[in-house]
Write a protein that holds these residues in place. Structure first.
Motif, PDB file in Angstrom:
ATOM      1  N   GLY A  45      15.842 -23.423  23.556  1.00 36.95           N
ATOM      2  CA  GLY A  45      14.942 -22.607  23.137  1.00 36.95           C
ATOM      3  C   GLY A  45      14.826 -22.826  21.412  1.00 36.95           C
ATOM      4  N   SER A  48      10.875 -27.098  19.503  1.00 37.77           N
ATOM      5  CA  SER A  48       9.463 -26.680  19.338  1.00 37.77           C
ATOM      6  C   SER A  48       8.787 -26.835  20.632  1.00 37.77           C
ATOM      7  N   VAL A  74      16.228 -17.344  17.389  1.00 39.77           N
ATOM      8  CA  VAL A  74      15.217 -17.137  18.315  1.00 39.77           C
ATOM      9  C   VAL A  74      13.810 -16.659  17.515  1.00 39.77           C
ATOM     10  N   VAL A  76       9.874 -16.881  17.561  1.00 40.95           N
ATOM     11  CA  VAL A  76       8.569 -17.213  18.323  1.00 40.95           C
ATOM     12  C   VAL A  76       7.442 -16.612  17.658  1.00 40.95           C
ATOM     13  N   GLN A  77       6.089 -17.435  17.853  1.00 42.26           N
ATOM     14  CA  GLN A  77       5.031 -17.115  17.450  1.00 42.26           C
ATOM     15  C   GLN A  77       3.969 -16.804  18.546  1.00 42.26           C
ATOM     16  N   ILE A  99       9.684  -9.983  25.364  1.00 42.29           N
ATOM     17  CA  ILE A  99      10.984 -10.751  25.456  1.00 42.29           C
ATOM     18  C   ILE A  99      12.064 -10.185  25.783  1.00 42.29           C
ATOM     19  N   ARG A 131       4.657 -13.054  14.571  1.00 42.40           N
ATOM     20  CA  ARG A 131       5.715 -13.899  14.360  1.00 42.40           C
ATOM     21  C   ARG A 131       6.943 -13.140  14.322  1.00 42.40           C
ATOM     22  N   SER A 133      11.249 -13.436  14.555  1.00 45.99           N
ATOM     23  CA  SER A 133      12.591 -14.165  14.428  1.00 45.99           C
ATOM     24  C   SER A 133      13.829 -13.381  14.417  1.00 45.99           C
ATOM     25  N   PHE A 143      10.455 -14.560  28.686  1.00 45.67           N
ATOM     26  CA  PHE A 143       9.391 -14.091  28.156  1.00 45.67           C
ATOM     27  C   PHE A 143       8.239 -13.733  29.143  1.00 45.67           C
ATOM     28  N   ILE A 155       2.219 -19.353  23.205  1.00 41.99           N
ATOM     29  CA  ILE A 155       3.527 -18.553  22.621  1.00 41.99           C
ATOM     30  C   ILE A 155       4.177 -19.929  21.959  1.00 41.99           C
ATOM     31  N   VAL A 157       7.505 -21.529  20.808  1.00 43.37           N
ATOM     32  CA  VAL A 157       8.995 -21.155  20.654  1.00 43.37           C
ATOM     33  C   VAL A 157       9.691 -22.264  20.023  1.00 43.37           C
TER      34      VAL A 157
END
Ligand code: HEM
Length: 262
Positions: A45, A48, A74, A76-77, A99, A131, A133, A143, A155, A157
Motif C-alpha cells: 500500500g 502509488s 498510510v 490516502v487522498q 478505512i 487527504r 496520512s 477500503f 482513491i 493510495v
C-alpha cells in the motif's frame, strides 16, 4: 485458491512519474468488488495506486484492500474529476470512504477541500476532497466506498513511484461445496478437520464453525495463532486469549459459517 496477478506493466511504464500525484498506477474496481474480501489487494500500500470507483446509484458499494508493514505510512487522498456530475454534487451526495485497519479500527475520510489539480498524463482536471496520512499498523487495511448518488471517485493510495502488484482472486467464500455443506444440524467436526490448512482454515469456536482463512494474515496477534486453530476446535485457545473482549468477538462473527452439529 488461485490468485491471478494482474500485470499493470504496460500502464505503469506509460505513467512515468513527474510529480507524486501524477503517476498513480490505475486500478478500476469492478461491480463484483462489493466487499474488501472480493475486491483487489494492493500488495504494498505504499506504492502509488489510483483506485477508481464509479457508481450508478446511491447505496452501491465497492471495496479493496492494501497491505502495510509496521513503520509504513498510510497515505490516502480522495479525488473527483472536475466535471459534472461530481463537481456539482454536495459533499453529502459524494461517495463515502471508510478505512478499516487490521485491528478493526475504522474511520471515514472527511471531505474538507475542493482543491484543483491538473493531471498531465491523462490531461484531466481533478479536485482533491480529502487527504489522510497516519502511521500504519502491520497487516491488511480495507477500503470501502459507498455511493450516495451517481458519481465516481478516485482513491489515491501510497506515494512510492515504483510499479506495484495487484492481486485479484476468487474470494474465499463460505459457499458450501458438496464435501463441505452444512447438514440440517450444522457443520460436522469432520468437515472442520478437513479444512486444516492456511488455504482453507476452518475452526469451531463455542459451538459455531468459522472460516478463518482470510483472517490469518490480518490477525494482530500473529498469523500463527490462527493457523494453529485450522481444522480444530479452537474454543479453549480463543477463550484463553480473548474471553470477554469485544473486538475479537466482533471480528469472529464476520467469519461465521454456521453451527457445529451436535
Ligand atoms: C479466531 C480467533 C481469533 C480472533 C477473531 C482474534 C481477533 C483478535 C483481534 C480483533 C485482536 C485485536 C484486539 C484489539 O486490538 O482490541 C487480537 C489481538 C490479539 N490476539 Fe487474537 N484473535 C483470535 C485468536 C487468537 C488466539 C488463538 C490467540 C493466541 C493463541 C490470539 C492472540 C492474540 C494476541 C496476543 C493479540 C494482541 C496482539 C497485540 O496487540 O500485539 N488470538 N485478536
Amino acid at each position: 485458491m488461485k490468485r491471478a496477478i494482474i500485470a499493470l506493466a504496460l500502464l505503469g511504464s506509460l505513467l512515468i512519474p513527474a510529480n507524486p500525484a501524477s503517476a498513480h498506477q490505475p486500478v478500476v474496481l469492478l461491480n463484483s468488488d462489493t466487499s474488501a474480501a472480493k475486491g483487489p489487494l494492493l500488495v504494498d500500500g505504499t506504492v502509488s495506486f489510483a483506485v477508481r470507483a464509479s457508481f450508478t446509484k446511491s447505496g452501491e458499494k465497492k471495496a479493496f484492500r492494501a497491505g502495510f508493514k509496521a513503520g509504513d505510512s498510510v497515505a490516502v487522498q480522495l479525488l473527483i474529476m472536475d466535471k459534472k456530475p461530481e463537481n456539482k454534487l454536495k459533499n453529502s451526495a459524494l461517495p463515502t470512504v471508510i478505512i478499516t485497519a487490521p485491528s478493526g479500527a475504522s474511520q471515514t475520510l472527511k471531505i474538507s477541500e475542493r482543491t484543483k489539480f491538473f493531471e498531465p498524463y491523462s490531461a484531466t482536471n481533478y479536485l482533491y476532497l480529502s487527504r489522510y496520512s497516519a502511521p500504519a499498523e502491520a497487516g491488511i487495511y480495507s477500503f470501502t466506498v459507498t455511493a450516495k448518488s451517481k458519481a465516481a471517485v478516485t482513491i489515491a493510495v501510497g506515494e512510492k513511484e515504483i510499479r506495484g502488484e495487484v492481486l485479484r482472486g476468487e474470494a474465499p467464500t463460505p459457499t458450501p461445496t458438496p464435501t463441505a455443506s452444512a447438514t440440517p444440524a450444522g457443520y460436522t467436526l469432520e468437515q472442520v478437520k478437513a479444512n486444516n490448512t492456511a488455504q482453507k482454515c476452518w475452526s469451531a469456536i463455542n459451538g459455531q464453525v468459522y472460516d478463518l482463512t482470510t483472517w490469518i494474515s490480518s490477525h494482530p496477534g500473529g498469523a500463527g495463532a490462527i493457523t494453529s486453530l485450522c481444522g480444530t476446535d479452537g474454543t479453549s485457545a480463543y477463550i484463553n486469549q480473548h474471553k470477554g473482549q469485544s473486538q475479537p468477538a466482533s471480528r469472529l462473527s464476520g467469519y461465521l459459517l454456521g453451527p457445529l452439529a451436535k
